[in-house]
Design a protein around this motif. Structure first.
Motif, PDB file in Angstrom:
ATOM      1  N   VAL A 319       0.850  -1.189   0.000  1.00 12.74           N
ATOM      2  CA  VAL A 319       0.000   0.000   0.000  1.00 12.74           C
ATOM      3  C   VAL A 319       0.883   1.236   0.000  1.00 12.74           C
ATOM      4  O   VAL A 319       1.809   1.364   0.812  1.00 12.74           O
ATOM      5  N   THR A 320       0.603   2.147  -0.947  1.00 14.61           N
ATOM      6  CA  THR A 320       1.381   3.384  -1.030  1.00 14.61           C
ATOM      7  C   THR A 320       0.557   4.620  -0.663  1.00 14.61           C
ATOM      8  O   THR A 320       1.123   5.698  -0.469  1.00 14.61           O
ATOM      9  N   ALA A 321      -0.761   4.462  -0.582  1.00 18.81           N
ATOM     10  CA  ALA A 321      -1.624   5.601  -0.244  1.00 18.81           C
ATOM     11  C   ALA A 321      -2.791   5.103   0.607  1.00 18.81           C
ATOM     12  O   ALA A 321      -3.365   4.037   0.347  1.00 18.81           O
ATOM     13  N   VAL A 322      -3.125   5.915   1.615  1.00 19.62           N
ATOM     14  CA  VAL A 322      -4.247   5.583   2.520  1.00 19.62           C
ATOM     15  C   VAL A 322      -5.187   6.793   2.555  1.00 19.62           C
ATOM     16  O   VAL A 322      -4.751   7.926   2.818  1.00 19.62           O
ATOM     17  N   VAL A 323      -6.438   6.541   2.276  1.00 22.20           N
ATOM     18  CA  VAL A 323      -7.479   7.581   2.340  1.00 22.20           C
ATOM     19  C   VAL A 323      -8.372   7.285   3.552  1.00 22.20           C
ATOM     20  O   VAL A 323      -8.937   6.178   3.654  1.00 22.20           O
ATOM     21  N   VAL A 324      -8.469   8.272   4.444  1.00 23.10           N
ATOM     22  CA  VAL A 324      -9.355   8.130   5.616  1.00 23.10           C
ATOM     23  C   VAL A 324     -10.658   8.846   5.292  1.00 23.10           C
ATOM     24  O   VAL A 324     -10.705  10.071   5.204  1.00 23.10           O
ATOM     25  N   GLU A 325     -11.716   8.080   5.090  1.00 19.11           N
ATOM     26  CA  GLU A 325     -13.001   8.619   4.671  1.00 19.11           C
ATOM     27  C   GLU A 325     -13.838   8.893   5.921  1.00 19.11           C
ATOM     28  O   GLU A 325     -14.215   7.987   6.659  1.00 19.11           O
ATOM     29  N   LEU A 326     -14.132  10.203   6.172  1.00 18.84           N
ATOM     30  CA  LEU A 326     -14.796  10.637   7.411  1.00 18.84           C
ATOM     31  C   LEU A 326     -16.198  11.198   7.183  1.00 18.84           C
ATOM     32  O   LEU A 326     -16.727  11.893   8.050  1.00 18.84           O
ATOM     33  N   SER A 327     -16.824  10.901   6.082  1.00 17.00           N
ATOM     34  CA  SER A 327     -18.141  11.484   5.795  1.00 17.00           C
ATOM     35  C   SER A 327     -19.212  11.022   6.789  1.00 17.00           C
ATOM     36  O   SER A 327     -20.233  11.695   6.968  1.00 17.00           O
ATOM     37  N   ALA A 328     -19.008   9.874   7.432  1.00 12.89           N
ATOM     38  CA  ALA A 328     -19.986   9.351   8.392  1.00 12.89           C
ATOM     39  C   ALA A 328     -19.561   9.608   9.833  1.00 12.89           C
ATOM     40  O   ALA A 328     -20.076   8.979  10.757  1.00 12.89           O
ATOM     41  N   VAL A 329     -18.612  10.540  10.008  1.00 14.64           N
ATOM     42  CA  VAL A 329     -18.135  10.865  11.365  1.00 14.64           C
ATOM     43  C   VAL A 329     -18.696  12.233  11.756  1.00 14.64           C
ATOM     44  O   VAL A 329     -18.296  13.254  11.180  1.00 14.64           O
ATOM     45  N   PRO A 330     -19.612  12.297  12.724  1.00  9.43           N
ATOM     46  CA  PRO A 330     -20.184  13.593  13.111  1.00  9.43           C
ATOM     47  C   PRO A 330     -19.354  14.336  14.141  1.00  9.43           C
ATOM     48  O   PRO A 330     -19.536  15.536  14.345  1.00  9.43           O
ATOM     49  N   LEU A 331     -18.423  13.617  14.794  1.00  8.12           N
ATOM     50  CA  LEU A 331     -17.703  14.250  15.897  1.00  8.12           C
ATOM     51  C   LEU A 331     -16.317  13.652  16.034  1.00  8.12           C
ATOM     52  O   LEU A 331     -16.129  12.437  15.940  1.00  8.12           O
TER      53      LEU A 331
END
Length: 379
Positions: A319-331
């Motif tokens: 793995v050379t890239a990591v995307v942290v997807e936070l669209s479902a994080v309200p806080l």
């Protein structure tokens, strides 16, 4: 001549001279037989009955029947005759004290509707008598100071006696409020005791609070028992005020639902349906790109779970890239900011490109305020 005739003759000759009759009675009683003593006693009591009646009439007009007062006075007379000792002085003086004492005791014990100490009862009678005397002398109602001066007591004692006089004949709670109305005086007293009505609810809430997690219980206690603000609670617990507001709202909503239900619902604030933790971390890989999707709040209770997941993501081989997807994080609170900062450092050491996407406005503001937005790239 019989003993009875001797006492009767002494009585007639003295024209109700009580002292002379008493001396004659005592002299003959010393030498009489038991039967004669009883006869002499009856004659002496009968001779003194008019005297007892006159003492009883002094107490008329105080709410008691004259016949009852005469009976009490005669009882005092019998006691005076039985206890009389010529060596102690005048029989008349002794009889006055004894009979008056019986009459006063009768008023104290039998006529007062409310129990009042004896000293206050006696002072109440004296205040009433002094008030009548001063009213006739001054041609007006005397003041408390004038009554106190005449009786030689303090003004506070006079006021206490006046107030206690109301206990002599208290009003009935069943008395009608008005002449024609059906409402009674007792209906105007008292009211609904809200605290008593709330006892059951308070006991239920106390039991339900034990079902909440320790943190929520502590927050509720600080807010509603300690009167702390949300900002003060947030500062003490190390989380944001918004997070405190959300947790309090959840706890109160659960308590309301539990109060209206026969069976308390399951606490869901820290857990999702199916028993999984409220924050979920999943990973999707496409070739050398790994997307970490986060769902739920990132706080002190869930931060460690995210830290482990991100550490594992940046150390995944190939793995050379990591995307942290936070669209479902309200806080994201302070603990969550620390986890993301740790992930940035771990990715830098591993030579992995790390970025975040889909941040909600509140989360983006937290990242900006914390300074993390400057080191954490957006995808």
């Amino acid at each position: 001549m019989s003993a009875r005739g001797q006492v009767g003759e002494a009585a007639e000759n003295t024209l109700e001279d009580l002292d002379a009759a008493a001396l004659a009675y005592a002299e003959r009683r010393a030498a009489a037989s038991p039967a004669e003593v009883e006869t002499l006693r009856d004659d002496m009591v009968r001779f003194c009955l008019p005297f007892a009646g006159r003492l009883a009439r002094r107490y008329r007009g105080r709410g008691e029947q004259l016949e009852d007062l005469e009976q009490v006075a005669r009882l005092g007379l019998v006691k005076a005759v039985d206890r009389y000792d010529p060596e102690r002085g005048s029989f008349t003086a002794y009889a006055v004290i004894t009979i008056s004492g019986e009459l006063k005791r009768h008023f104290r014990d039998r006529t007062w509707g409310v129990h009042v100490p004896r000293r206050v009862q006696d002072l109440s009678l004296e205040v009433g008598h002094a008030s009548m005397v001063l009213t006739s002398v001054l041609a007006r109602t005397p003041t408390v100071a004038e009554l106190a001066e005449r009786l030689g007591v303090s003004e506070a004692a006079v006021l206490e006696a006046v107030e206690s006089a109301a206990g002599y004949s208290p009003a009935s709670l069943n008395a009608p409020v008005s002449g024609e109305g059906e409402q009674e005086f007792g209906d105007l007293l008292g009211g609904v005791d809200d605290d008593l009505e709330a006892v059951t609810d308070k006991l239920t809430v106390a039991e339900l609070l034990l079902r909440l997690p320790a943190r929520e219980r502590r927050m509720l206690a600080m807010r509603f028992y300690g009167n702390r603000t949300q900002a003060e609670i947030a500062a003490e617990l190390g989380i944001s005020q918004m997070h405190v507001s959300r947790l309090l709202s959840r706890a109160l909503a659960w308590l309301r639902e539990a109060m209206l239900s026969d069976v308390p619902p399951r606490w869901e604030a820290g857990e999702a349906r199916g028993g999984h933790h409220g924050m979920q971390v999943t990973a999707e890989r496409e070739a050398a790109l790994l997307t970490v999707r986060v769902r739920g709040e990132v706080d002190r209770d869930t931060a460690e779970r995210l830290r482990v997941g991100l550490r594992h993501a940046v150390s995944t081989p190939g793995v050379t890239a990591v995307v942290v997807e936070l669209s479902a994080v309200p806080l994201v609170d302070a603990a969550g900011v620390g986890v993301l900062l740790d992930a940035v450092h771990a990715a830098g050491e591993a030579g992995i490109h790390l970025c975040v996407s889909g941040t909600q406005p509140y989360v983006a503001r937290i990242l900006a305020v914390s300074g993390l937005a400057g080191v954490l790239r957006r995808c």
